[in-house]
Design an enzyme around this catalytic site. Structure first.
Site, PDB file in Angstrom:
ATOM      1  N   ASN A   1       0.873  -1.168   0.000  1.00 40.39           N
ATOM      2  CA  ASN A   1       0.000   0.000   0.000  1.00 40.39           C
ATOM      3  C   ASN A   1       0.917   1.227   0.000  1.00 40.39           C
ATOM      4  O   ASN A   1       1.434   1.626   1.042  1.00 40.39           O
ATOM      5  CB  ASN A   1      -0.892  -0.041   1.254  1.00 40.39           C
ATOM      6  CG  ASN A   1      -1.850   1.124   1.315  1.00 40.39           C
ATOM      7  OD1 ASN A   1      -1.812   2.029   0.490  1.00 40.39           O
ATOM      8  ND2 ASN A   1      -2.720   1.102   2.319  1.00 40.39           N
TER       9      ASN A   1
ATOM     10  N   ARG B   1      -2.505  -2.133  -3.507  1.00 40.91           N
ATOM     11  CA  ARG B   1      -3.721  -1.354  -3.293  1.00 40.91           C
ATOM     12  C   ARG B   1      -3.644  -0.104  -4.166  1.00 40.91           C
ATOM     13  O   ARG B   1      -2.683   0.670  -4.070  1.00 40.91           O
ATOM     14  CB  ARG B   1      -3.824  -0.950  -1.827  1.00 40.91           C
ATOM     15  CG  ARG B   1      -5.051  -0.104  -1.596  1.00 40.91           C
ATOM     16  CD  ARG B   1      -5.161   0.344  -0.154  1.00 40.91           C
ATOM     17  NE  ARG B   1      -6.376   1.116  -0.023  1.00 40.91           N
ATOM     18  CZ  ARG B   1      -6.477   2.221   0.699  1.00 40.91           C
ATOM     19  NH1 ARG B   1      -5.438   2.688   1.361  1.00 40.91           N
ATOM     20  NH2 ARG B   1      -7.628   2.853   0.760  1.00 40.91           N
TER      21      ARG B   1
ATOM     22  N   HIS C   1     -13.023   2.601  -0.202  1.00 42.11           N
ATOM     23  CA  HIS C   1     -13.088   1.534   0.810  1.00 42.11           C
ATOM     24  C   HIS C   1     -13.782   0.286   0.251  1.00 42.11           C
ATOM     25  O   HIS C   1     -14.266  -0.552   1.004  1.00 42.11           O
ATOM     26  CB  HIS C   1     -13.892   1.950   2.071  1.00 42.11           C
ATOM     27  CG  HIS C   1     -13.271   3.009   2.910  1.00 42.11           C
ATOM     28  ND1 HIS C   1     -14.034   3.941   3.589  1.00 42.11           N
ATOM     29  CD2 HIS C   1     -11.992   3.282   3.200  1.00 42.11           C
ATOM     30  CE1 HIS C   1     -13.238   4.747   4.259  1.00 42.11           C
ATOM     31  NE2 HIS C   1     -11.992   4.361   4.038  1.00 42.11           N
TER      32      HIS C   1
END
Ligand code: ADP
Length: 399
Positions: free
Chosen positions: A8, A92, A181
């Site tokens: 990430n 991500r 999200h």
């Protein structure tokens, strides 16, 4: 054992985990790590390998340097790619625009497409592309997979995906509601179904992802129907430091009468608003302490937060018609029983009743509603890294 490396990449940090994709959500990851303060003299790499902590402090020039050092530290501790079977590297990626609805194997073209989406998420997607490029160079023999925060919401119904502005302007500038999200909302919807022993297709769910960033989603049969975040993560709930919904007229007003330029307003609404803007703090543990001391600003921040949350819970009850489950997740949702109590208080007439004994106690995925509550209320820990590991491993295995 086969593992996935999950990355990430932020503008000045890289968070990473090495995860067994077949693990369950509550299992501790094999490795968690953080490269922080990239580009500053006081950089740091901290890594936890099966609970053992190793750390190194040194200037880290860029993402490449950071990831190289992290991999060297992992290898030196027997937990790097030379010792461990890494079958996939999952990245991500914050913004997939309309281009990416599902995780995708990364090649040069995909990198270009993610780069083309930079105007929609300038800081995030730039950092994500940096992370992908560096990782592909350093781990050329591992399949790299991009998993998008927006992916789960790509097929939102047009009625919730569109803003009511001039359609030509919207289309020209890719303005629509994308939602964020998504990895967490989708993961939770599946975990809830597993926990109840039902299939995700038969459940209507409201998921409350309440962390520092926060969003709600309405999910029918596993398909997202609506979510509170929009073009950017600024829309919707009151968050730790973001305002959430605001009359756009406030922006014009600040510009015209307060003399703030657009960057100052951006900073205000994203970093100095929300619970922090109203009370001075954004950690709910501290917020509760202040409320107990009689701090009126803390009480106001809490009340505004709960009011907005209830507004969306009500809206999504109408969107779904029948609600089988309401699930709390992320830092606040998983840990703050008072927020859970207050956000669903006095809804017995709507068939929603929390069992306070269950709400205050217990850990892990659990039901906290009473036996006679028509809608089941749950607390389910999210695990976005595991979700990314699962998706990445699935693509790697299909090659
Ligand atoms: P993000 O991933 O968006 O940074 P998290 O999901 O980790 O956020 O949530 C972080 C927030 O969770 C903290 O800012 C704090 O407000 C809240 N939090 C963490 N632990 C607790 C706790 N025990 N009680 C109440 N709130 C908590």
């Amino acid at each position: 054992m086969a593992y996935a490396l999950v990355l990430n990449s932020g503008s000045s940090s890289i968070k990473f985990q090495i995860v067994d994709p077949t693990a369950s959500a509550s299992d501790r990851p094999f490795v968690t790590g953080l490269v922080e303060r990239i580009g500053e003299p006081n950089g740091r790499i901290s890594i936890k390998i099966e609970g053992r902590h190793v750390e190194s402090n040194m200037p880290i020039r860029d993402h490449r340097g950071g990831l190289m050092l992290a991999i060297a530290m992992l290898d030196a501790n027997g937990a790097g790619p030379t010792a461990v079977d890494i079958i996939a590297c999952g990245h991500r990626v914050v913004h997939g625009g309309k281009t990416f609805s599902a995780p995708v194997l990364v090649d040069d073209e995909v990198v270009e497409q993610i780069r083309e989406l930079v105007p929609l998420a300038p800081l995030h997607n730039t950092a994500n592309v940096d992370g992908i490029e560096v990782a592909r160079d350093l781990l050329p023999n591992v399949p790299h997979v991009a998993v998008f925060d927006t992916g789960f919401f790509t097929d939102l119904p047009a009625a919730s995906a569109n803003y009511a502005i001039d359609l030509d302007v919207a289309q020209q500038h890719q303005i629509r509601r994308y939602g964020f999200h998504g990895t967490s909302h989708e993961f939770i919807a599946r975990e809830v179904a597993d926990h109840l022993g039902q299939s995700v297709e038969e459940l209507n769910q409201i998921v409350l992802h309440l962390g520092n960033g926060a969003s709600v989603s309405a999910i029918r049969g596993g398909q997202a129907q609506d979510t509170t975040m929009g073009l950017t993560p600024l829309e919707g709930l009151v968050m730790g430091t973001r305002s959430g919904d605001i009359d756009p007229g406030v922006i014009f007003h600040l510009y015209r009468t307060a003399g703030m330029d657009i960057d100052a307003i951006d900073d205000l609404l994203n970093r100095h608003s929300g619970v922090k803007g109203l009370s001075g703090v954004n950690d709910f543990r501290v917020l509760h302490e202040k409320m107990e001391e009689g701090d009126e600003k803390a009480k106001l921040a809490y009340d505004v937060y709960i009011h907005r949350l209830r507004r969306y819970i009500g809206a999504y009850m109408i969107t779904l018609g029948r609600v089988d489950t309401i699930t709390f997740t992320a830092g606040v949702g998983e840990n703050d029983a008072t927020v859970r109590t207050n956000s669903l208080a006095d809804l017995e007439n709507f068939g929603i009743k929390i069992d306070e004994e269950k709400n205050q106690n217990g850990s892990g995925p659990r039901i906290i509603s009473t036996e006679d509550s028509a809608t089941k209320v749950l607390v389910v820990p999210t695990n976005e890294e595991l979700a990314i590991a699962q998706k990445s491993a699935a693509i790697a295995e299909s090659l």
